[in-house]
Every structure is written in C-alpha cells, then in structure tokens.
Design an enzyme around this catalytic site. Structure first.
Site, PDB file in Angstrom:
ATOM      1  N   ASP A 136       0.759  -6.364   2.435  1.00 17.11           N
ATOM      2  CA  ASP A 136       1.292  -6.624   0.892  1.00 17.11           C
ATOM      3  C   ASP A 136       1.196  -5.190   0.142  1.00 17.11           C
ATOM      4  O   ASP A 136       1.116  -5.727  -1.224  1.00 17.11           O
ATOM      5  CB  ASP A 136       1.079  -7.916   0.588  1.00 17.11           C
ATOM      6  CG  ASP A 136      -0.815  -7.899   0.484  1.00 17.11           C
ATOM      7  OD1 ASP A 136      -1.571  -6.971   0.465  1.00 17.11           O
ATOM      8  OD2 ASP A 136      -0.951  -9.162   0.448  1.00 17.11           O
ATOM      9  N   ASP A 271      -7.190   9.219  10.588  1.00 20.02           N
ATOM     10  CA  ASP A 271      -6.612   9.449   9.433  1.00 20.02           C
ATOM     11  C   ASP A 271      -7.064   8.970   8.074  1.00 20.02           C
ATOM     12  O   ASP A 271      -7.068   9.195   6.972  1.00 20.02           O
ATOM     13  CB  ASP A 271      -4.907   8.038   8.913  1.00 20.02           C
ATOM     14  CG  ASP A 271      -4.971   7.042   9.702  1.00 20.02           C
ATOM     15  OD1 ASP A 271      -5.645   6.445  10.897  1.00 20.02           O
ATOM     16  OD2 ASP A 271      -5.447   5.502   9.055  1.00 20.02           O
TER      17      ASP A 271
END
Length: 522
Positions: A136, A271
């Site tokens: 979300d 990352d």
C-alpha cells in the site's frame, strides 16, 4: 508553500522519465523514475522535527511551526515548482536477483540547496507508486519512529547515513502484519521525511544492466559522477573504474563504522546499499547487546543469517561484486574490476584490525595484536556480554595493575554467575595480556581513555529503548521520543543525568517483538 526552501531539482530534469503518468503498478522501462503524487492524509500532525536538519536546509523553527510545513511534509500539498517522483531500481535480495523493485513507499518531493550543499527531501510512507507491487506504500508509527531516531542517532555517532527532517502522524489507520505470521492489525499511520544528497543505490544501476539497457545505464552513471563524484573528471572507461573503486571504499568504510558501534542493518540487499556509502533504509536493524557475531535482528533472516553482524563486511564485498557486474558494460575490463575487488577484499582484515585496536586503545604496532583481538572476541562470546558497556568501561583499565579488569566490566555480563572456573581464568589471562600490551603505548592514561571514549559510544539506540518510545507514542506520550532524540545527540559524552540509559537490556526485552524480533515491516 514552505517559503524558505531553495528548490533546485535536477534528478527529474536531467534523467529520463517514465512516459506513463498514471499511478498503476507496472514495469518501467528505459526510465530512472516515475512521476507520482503523495496520497492525501486524513489529519496530519507533526510529532517531531530535527533542528539540525532544519538548519542544514536553511529553514527555521518558525518555518517548522507553519501549517504549510505540516501539509507539504505529510504529502497533502505539493511545494510549488516541484514535481514529485519515485525512483526505478532493481536489486539482489538475500542473494537472489529480484528484478524491478523501486520506491514502493518512498516519494521524492524536491531537491534543495543551501550553503553549497544539495539535499533530496523524500517522504517514506506517503502512498502507492508504480513500484509498490502488492503493497500500500504506507508506513506505521513504530517503523517511522525507528527510522527517525536511528538516522539522526547514526549521524551523531559519526556513521555515514541518510538523515531525517521530520516525523508526522497521518491520522490514518494502516493494516500491518508485524511478523508476517498471518495476524495483521491496524496501526497508526506515519510519515518520515528523509534527507540525503541522493537516494541512488546499487540497484539503480543493476536494473539497467540486467535489461541490457546500456544507454540509460550510461546516462545515470554520467549523471552520478557529474553531481556526486565531479573530482573524477569527464566520463571515460577509466573514470567509471575510479568511480567503482571510490564507491567500494566508501561502502566498506560505512560498514566498518557499523561494526565499530555494534549496528546490524538486518537487510543488506543491493537495493539497500547507497551509492554514496551512506546507511540507508532503516528497517529491521538492531544494535548488538550481547557481543555475538551470529546475531541478526531480522526474523526473515533467522534461518540463513546471511546478514548477521559477523558477515556484514563480506556481504558488502558481495554487493560490490554485483555493482561491478552492473558497471561492466561501461568499463569492459574484467581484470581491472577483479583487481579492484581484490584490493578491497585484501584491505578488510587490516582495516578491521585497526578499528578493533582503536576500540582497545592500542595505537602502536605489534605483530601479536590480531591474536589479542581474536582472543578477546572468543571470550566475549563465551557468555552474553554487553558490547557497548564492555568497551566503554574498558577505557578505565589501568596498565599499572591498580584496576581489576573483571571488576571494571562486571556490569557488562548478562549472567555474572557464569563467570567462574575456566571462563573466569580465561578472562584473567586476557587482561594480563592486555596489560602487558598497554606497556608499549606512548599515550598516557588520560589520552588513551579520551581516544577510546571517542570511538566507543556510551549511548546507542538499543532495541528496547526504541520500543519504549514506540509504546509511549502509541498512547499519545511523545516524551520518551523527545528524551531519546536529545540523548543520542551526544553519544560519546558522559551525560550524568542520563545514566539510566547506560544499562544492559532488561530481561523483559530479550524476546519481545520489536526488541529482538523484527521484520521488514518494522
């Protein structure tokens, strides 16, 4: 509008953008970012602002008290003249290529210049982006408090790090499964404004190499060198190689600082590795309490322990190998890259020995120092021994034999009753060797103690301390957050009024969620 912000965007002006502007999950090709606006929040409220970061950005306390400050840094308003975006990148997660990842819950608001420094303002937890996949894009109060406190604490510990400007409640409820065990609950939503010269990471380059997009890769590397490594000169194969070497050394130096203060990142995926050698993405991190090379705070990593304290330097090297692979299309020199990696690898043990010697107050050369350090690390792990307390108290050791070593460090043991028999004799033997070794030092006792106290912090953001701030904040009490924020500005100072924080982890925190068990949602 925050009137005093000197906005000077360049990332979203000089690099290729995703041509699709709708905010839907998708693969983003041949682009470094996607334009996206933060999600409006229900009832934003500013909980805390870093005065130091305000000053760095050319802002004042009056600016921070304005309604515009709240609205912009909670994502409800867009600063005029800016165009927020989320970055595209990939990465290796737990050793496996994960493909496109990107800013799934981070949105870059603007770039700001002040007194010759360039900063990116980034909201973490401000809503969905094209890179959110099934998530979300939101954040909760507990994880936001941990990020806000830790990034500023690391800065004052002199560890390379991204910074934090503000912490805000959104007024929204966010559903989270804290331990990924199928029991989600609603929690308070929050947003941290993170600040750094850049949020580029290894995965920013890996994604284009993996897609054989040499054009965009070259464009991004040239941009990075131009703005963050300008001393390397104009783009060329040699410049790219020097760029890799410098990133490599910065990354190793950063992790060496982690080792020095006992910080464990918990999720050292490529990352999560800053191209500037700064600690980035504070998720399931933690501080060593008992000195243990095998400890990791990340529940996801409990079985493999890939990112445990004792492997962080080796993981950094592994990650650099992936960056070398990503840059190879531009450099085209396998032997040169391999030589650079070997040089970094060969330097790990000498650099780590120097770091450990500084913690022990040893500054002269001695061929037996490696054995002395190894013997210490062995005995430290025989029984649970608090890392921070041990090294801080060790500064009071006298080389004239007037101070008993075991009595100095007695309060570092979690189970003092275990320090008997053979283990007690092992400790005594180590202190005898340490006392003998100190005879070679030319610094006097005061100089040695000052030097040791300058690298061995007295106060770190112990896991239980962060949890106390979270528990209080959940009940609307932000006094612990305030207290810890101020405490951690002076981690190397004695702070007599704050002695309560110079203590071992309480027993209740040993197995408590948020203290010893953390997930990537933490």
């Amino acid at each position: 509008m925050i009137s005093n912000l000197n906005v000077q965007d360049r990332f979203n002006k000089e690099l290729p953008a995703d041509p699709t502007t709708e905010n839907g999950r998708r693969k983003v090709m041949e682009a470094c970012f996607s334009y996206v606006k933060p999600k409006a929040t229900a009832n934003p409220r500013m909980l805390h602002v870093s005065p130091e970061m305000l000053d760095e950005l050319g802002l004042t306390a009056t600016d921070a008290q304005s309604e515009a400050f709240v609205q912009v840094l909670s994502g409800n308003e867009i600063q005029p003249g800016t165009n927020p975006y989320a970055m595209c990148y990939g990465g290796h997660q737990f050793g496996n290529w994960a493909g496109q990842l990107g800013d799934g819950r981070a949105i870059n608001l603007a770039e700001v210049e002040h007194e010759g420094k360039h900063w990116v303002l980034q909201l973490k937890g401000a809503g969905e982006t094209p890179y959110s996949r099934t998530a979300d894009g939101l954040a909760v109060l507990r994880s936001s408090i941990r990020e806000y406190l830790c990034s500023e604490a690391m800065y004052h510990l002199e560890v390379p790090t991204t910074r934090a400007l503000s912490l805000a409640l959104t007024g929204d409820q966010v559903l989270r499964d804290a331990l990924y065990d199928g029991n989600p609950e609603y929690e308070k939503g929050a947003i941290v404004c993170r600040v750094a010269p850049s949020f580029l990471r290894f995965g920013s380059y890996e994604i284009f190499a993996a897609r054989r997009d040499a054009k965009t890769l070259r464009t991004l590397v040239d941009y990075t060198i131009k703005h963050h490594f300008p001393h390397l000169g104009e783009p060329s194969k040699e410049t790219y190689l020097q760029f890799f070497k410098e990133v490599g050394q910065k990354s190793i130096d950063m992790v060496m600082h982690w080792q020095r203060v006992g910080f464990v990142h918990g999720v050292m995926n490529t990352d999560n590795m800053s191209i500037l050698g700064q600690t980035i993405d504070y998720g399931p991190y933690g501080w060593l309490e008992g000195y243990d090379h095998g400890w990791t705070p990340n529940t996801t990593d409990f079985a493999q322990k890939r990112y445990r304290y004792g492997t962080q330097l080796q993981v950094a090297l592994w990650n650099l190998n992936q960056l070398a692979n990503a840059l190879y299309p531009l450099i085209g020199q396998t032997e040169a890259l391999e030589a650079a990696l070997k040089e970094l690898s060969d330097g790990l043990e000498p650099a780590r020995l120097d770091m450990m010697k500084s913690k022990l107050g040893l500054f002269e050369a001695d061929k037996n120092d490696a054995q002395l350090v190894e013997a210490l690390e062995t005995v430290l792990q025989r029984s649970e021994t608090d890392m921070t307390i041990f090294f801080r108290n060790l500064a009071d050791f006298k080389k004239d034999g007037t101070a008993n070593g075991l009595s100095l460090i007695a309060n570092a043991f979690y189970r003092p009753d275990e320090i008997t028999g053979a283990l007690e004799e092992e400790w005594k033997a180590w202190f005898m060797k340490y006392e003998d070794r100190l005879e070679q030092e030319t610094k006097n006792e005061g100089e040695r103690k000052a030097a040791m106290n300058g690298v061995n912090p007295k106060y770190v953001l112990r896991n239980y301390m962060a949890q106390l701030a979270i528990d209080a904040a959940d009940n609307g009490d932000y006094s612990v957050l305030d207290e810890l924020f101020d405490l951690l500005k002076l981690p190397y100072a004695e702070q007599p009024d704050n002695e309560k924080w110079f203590d071992k982890r309480p027993e209740w925190a040993k197995h408590k969620i948020g203290c010893s068990m953390l997930s990537c949602s933490s």
